[in-house]
Design an enzyme around this catalytic site. Sequence first.
Site, PDB file in Angstrom:
ATOM      1  N   LEU A  70      -6.810  11.134   8.022  1.00 18.90           N
ATOM      2  CA  LEU A  70      -5.503  11.581   7.417  1.00 18.90           C
ATOM      3  C   LEU A  70      -4.202  11.545   8.506  1.00 18.90           C
ATOM      4  O   LEU A  70      -3.397  11.056   8.464  1.00 18.90           O
ATOM      5  CB  LEU A  70      -5.321  12.913   6.695  1.00 18.90           C
ATOM      6  CG  LEU A  70      -6.236  13.011   5.486  1.00 18.90           C
ATOM      7  CD1 LEU A  70      -6.442  14.751   5.126  1.00 18.90           C
ATOM      8  CD2 LEU A  70      -5.535  12.172   4.642  1.00 18.90           C
ATOM      9  N   GLY A 102      -0.570   4.694   0.175  1.00 16.55           N
ATOM     10  CA  GLY A 102      -1.345   5.569   0.691  1.00 16.55           C
ATOM     11  C   GLY A 102      -0.567   6.357   1.837  1.00 16.55           C
ATOM     12  O   GLY A 102       0.635   6.141   1.663  1.00 16.55           O
ATOM     13  N   SER A 114     -17.296  17.071   1.040  1.00 15.38           N
ATOM     14  CA  SER A 114     -16.590  17.288   2.344  1.00 15.38           C
ATOM     15  C   SER A 114     -17.161  17.570   3.589  1.00 15.38           C
ATOM     16  O   SER A 114     -18.177  18.573   3.222  1.00 15.38           O
ATOM     17  CB  SER A 114     -15.273  18.173   2.217  1.00 15.38           C
ATOM     18  OG  SER A 114     -14.743  18.474   3.394  1.00 15.38           O
ATOM     19  N   GLU A 136      -5.872   2.988   7.813  1.00 16.56           N
ATOM     20  CA  GLU A 136      -7.068   2.318   8.058  1.00 16.56           C
ATOM     21  C   GLU A 136      -7.359   0.842   8.160  1.00 16.56           C
ATOM     22  O   GLU A 136      -8.315   0.474   8.496  1.00 16.56           O
ATOM     23  CB  GLU A 136      -8.073   3.080   6.676  1.00 16.56           C
ATOM     24  CG  GLU A 136      -9.531   2.611   6.922  1.00 16.56           C
ATOM     25  CD  GLU A 136     -10.319   3.078   5.807  1.00 16.56           C
ATOM     26  OE1 GLU A 136      -9.830   3.956   4.859  1.00 16.56           O
ATOM     27  OE2 GLU A 136     -11.308   2.930   5.665  1.00 16.56           O
ATOM     28  N   ARG A 176     -20.294  12.241  12.545  1.00 20.87           N
ATOM     29  CA  ARG A 176     -20.858  11.685  11.494  1.00 20.87           C
ATOM     30  C   ARG A 176     -21.953  10.490  11.519  1.00 20.87           C
ATOM     31  O   ARG A 176     -23.014  10.546  10.569  1.00 20.87           O
ATOM     32  CB  ARG A 176     -19.718  10.846  10.423  1.00 20.87           C
ATOM     33  CG  ARG A 176     -18.865  12.145  10.016  1.00 20.87           C
ATOM     34  CD  ARG A 176     -17.683  11.490   9.267  1.00 20.87           C
ATOM     35  NE  ARG A 176     -16.767  12.709   8.714  1.00 20.87           N
ATOM     36  CZ  ARG A 176     -15.667  12.418   8.259  1.00 20.87           C
ATOM     37  NH1 ARG A 176     -15.233  11.260   8.100  1.00 20.87           N
ATOM     38  NH2 ARG A 176     -15.106  13.360   7.583  1.00 20.87           N
ATOM     39  N   GLY A 204       0.886  -1.231   0.024  1.00 22.34           N
ATOM     40  CA  GLY A 204       0.045  -0.033   0.019  1.00 22.34           C
ATOM     41  C   GLY A 204       0.906   1.299   0.091  1.00 22.34           C
ATOM     42  O   GLY A 204       2.027   1.289   0.506  1.00 22.34           O
TER      43      GLY A 204
END
Lengths: 248, 639
Positions: free
Chosen positions: B442, B43, B285, B426, B331, B41
């Site tokens: 992030l 990222g 966003s 993640e 959220r 990965g």
Amino acid sequence: MKLTLKIWRQKNQTDTGSLQEYKLDQLNPHMSFLEMLDTLNEQLIIKGDDPVAFDHDCREGICGQCGVMINGMAHGPLPHTTTCQLHMRSFNDGDTIYIEPFRSEIFPIRKDLSIDRSAFDRIIASGGYISTNTGQAPDALAIPIAHEVVEAAFDSAACIGCGACVATCKNGSAALFTSAKISHLVLLPQGKEERAARIKNMVQTMDKEGFGHCTNTEACQVECPQNISVLNIARMNYEFIRAKALEK
Amino acid sequence: MMKLNANIPDGPLEQKWENYKKKAKLVNPANRKKLDIIVVGTGLAGSSIAASLGEMGYNIKSFCFQDSARRAHSVAAQGGVNAAKNYKNDGDSVYRMFVDTLKGGDFRAREANVYRMAECSLNLIDQAVAQGVPFGREYGGYLNNRSFGGVQVSRTFYSRGQTGQQLLLGAYQALMRQVEKKSVKLFTRHEMLDLVVIDGKARGIIARNLDTGQLERHAAHAVILATGGYGKIYYLSTLAMGCNGSAIWRAHKKGAFMASPSWIQVHPTSLPQSGDYQSKLTLMSESLRNDGRIWVPKNKDDNREANQIPDGERDYYLERRYPAFGNLAPRDISSRAAKERIDAGYGIGPLKNAVYLDFSKAIKEQGKEKIKEKYGNLFDMYLKITGYNAYEVPMMISPSAHFSMGGLWVDYGLMTTIPGLFALGEANFADHGANRLGANSLLQASVDGYFIAPYTIANYLADEIHTGKIDSEQEAFKIAENEVNTKLNQLTDIDGNKTVDYFHKTLGKILYDYCGLSRNREGLEKAINDIRALRADFYKNVKIPKDMATVNIELEKAGRVADYLEIGELMCYDALTRNESCGAHFREEYQTADGEALRNDAEYQFISAWQWNGSPDSPILHKEELHFEFIKPIVRSYK
């Protein structure tokens, strides 16, 4: 809506390849262009044919992986839009659409519409960074950076590395891509220390990879999804001359 | 039963990480060259750890399935990254950030991990600025901040609406610098298909070259998975098309425990679904909720255009239900509140599946130019996708699968239950509990890679300096490669009559219906049966082109969907065995009279860690009890 598609099919890098015709109907104008290709592939797979390979990932215009020539235009008819953000409402019922891979000798075809843009990575590897190791950083506020300066740096840094600039340039130049990174870094105080080495190495790599020279047609900015300004190229040229002059 | 040990260091909360670093074993620079490390990965977590370890002198092999390391999906994170710098002088501190994050996660995360993440946030901003990340600044040249959901301070640093892109480019550039220095060897267009375990330790991977179809063996002294989340299991999600859970799932089948897999965040502000052909739901966003107000009409079947509905006939339901946080409620709560209104018949848009996000008040108060400067690229994106101009009409938004809080179980050192196998970002479960706060993703990916794993991996590798080169001709590599090959052939041999996407979409629908924003026992039991039936159908009727020697995208997808068909079942078991509501996990049987989550700390204050037991229908549950020494779990209220 109904469409006739003429799509470049090429099995691998060495195959010669050709345009193949496909017909699609019952398309929804709200589909994205890539969803239209998904629909075609669903049909091809069920028929036992090989689906069309194309590059894509985030489908929200930021990863830079998608990109095809659509009727001869990089990323299609809309200005400053990636292929994934293009929707079928930009076409008319009954249209014939030519779909080809991004055109550049430096981006060899992997298969069909999928291309190899690793030359961009090699340009970045040759100097597209600030040489700082993890753990060395001073406090983020140690060096104030004026609002306008950081915004200008951001405008250049916004490049997504899709390659549309190269594909649309008659010279196959990577000047917009390379200059965007050079401007991003040299505008910031942190990036000024190694500006001379950076510009020389990156330009040298760009040439070594075989990208063409910029003749200021400015076609690149028109197709650029992030509307990266050709003024970056002017800055790159300035930086190059500056570095060469100071060498003496 | 195996006892899970999180290996949390002793001492007061604020000294735990210091104590760990003081006592951690080191590898001297001369020995680092003898040690090989695989990072899967590229990222934020993967690039940052590969670059950091490369800088230190280890031999790194870095893998990604994309055509360039810069394309990993961290690139798409928009709004920002949190850090407790308190540059705004509004009462922020590491402790405050720790409390917000723990509370945001509904007290289902480890105190020590969360505190460390908040602590390391300070260095991250410094690091990113040094790399040239152009964070937004005020006219005097100092860094600016915005607010995100679930907090009452401004601690979010941002680069317009492209913060993930800018942070990832910083990490990618650091990675490419090491590639140039030859301390990192980069394998793009490679997908990890299995983990190789020898004598109980992670010793390598089997990877497939996606261009040639060749299987390759790669050996190392440690393997790091930074492969992101598996939210794409829902098919329609905010994730990239290639995001997948295969690396962590295959590691799981080799012995790594999966923690709380059903904790999936559904993001409240994505674009609604408009048809069956749709391949993804684009995120808008969370930062938009700083200035946007969310509402639905007060009257059912109000068919007027949004601008024709007077203020008094609008239900600003977040402001109504959660006055203290309003439109910036976390959220999980915002998504659930939207679902509640949509299910009750107040949804808007052609499919009645959306709510309005309205900027008219902000534009009136601040001017269009100011709003444009803050969110211009998001408004442009909205226009491109929907054809509507959000400066003039409200956006239509809807909840969408987004982030997996669950993932591989790791201890404080980010090591899984397989020694030598680490999971970062993640891909692990560690810091967000049952609900992640905006702009912490992030952050977690970055601090895992830049500041935490470099210490904890060295601590592990210190005992490996005498091991010598790992030989990829060993039997374990051969067996793993054969297994992968057999599995690939099995898939292409089925030659059925349904596409891979058909199965993925069907699975996604089952999970949205029964293991999504709200769950109940009956639905979960039905989902388990449906998934089993779908899996059987997949192995009988999926159709994949046979060509193994060139690019075969259907084969790549089939492998990922085969894993999703097993992960989905585990998610349902996980949701079924947790008889409480917490964060993103809302069990309808367990709610208060006014529809809020009802947590059960007496019985469920633990992390579920699942062990693979040979088949998808017999996972074994282990529990890591959570201990709250420094903060007492409270009822999570944003009212």
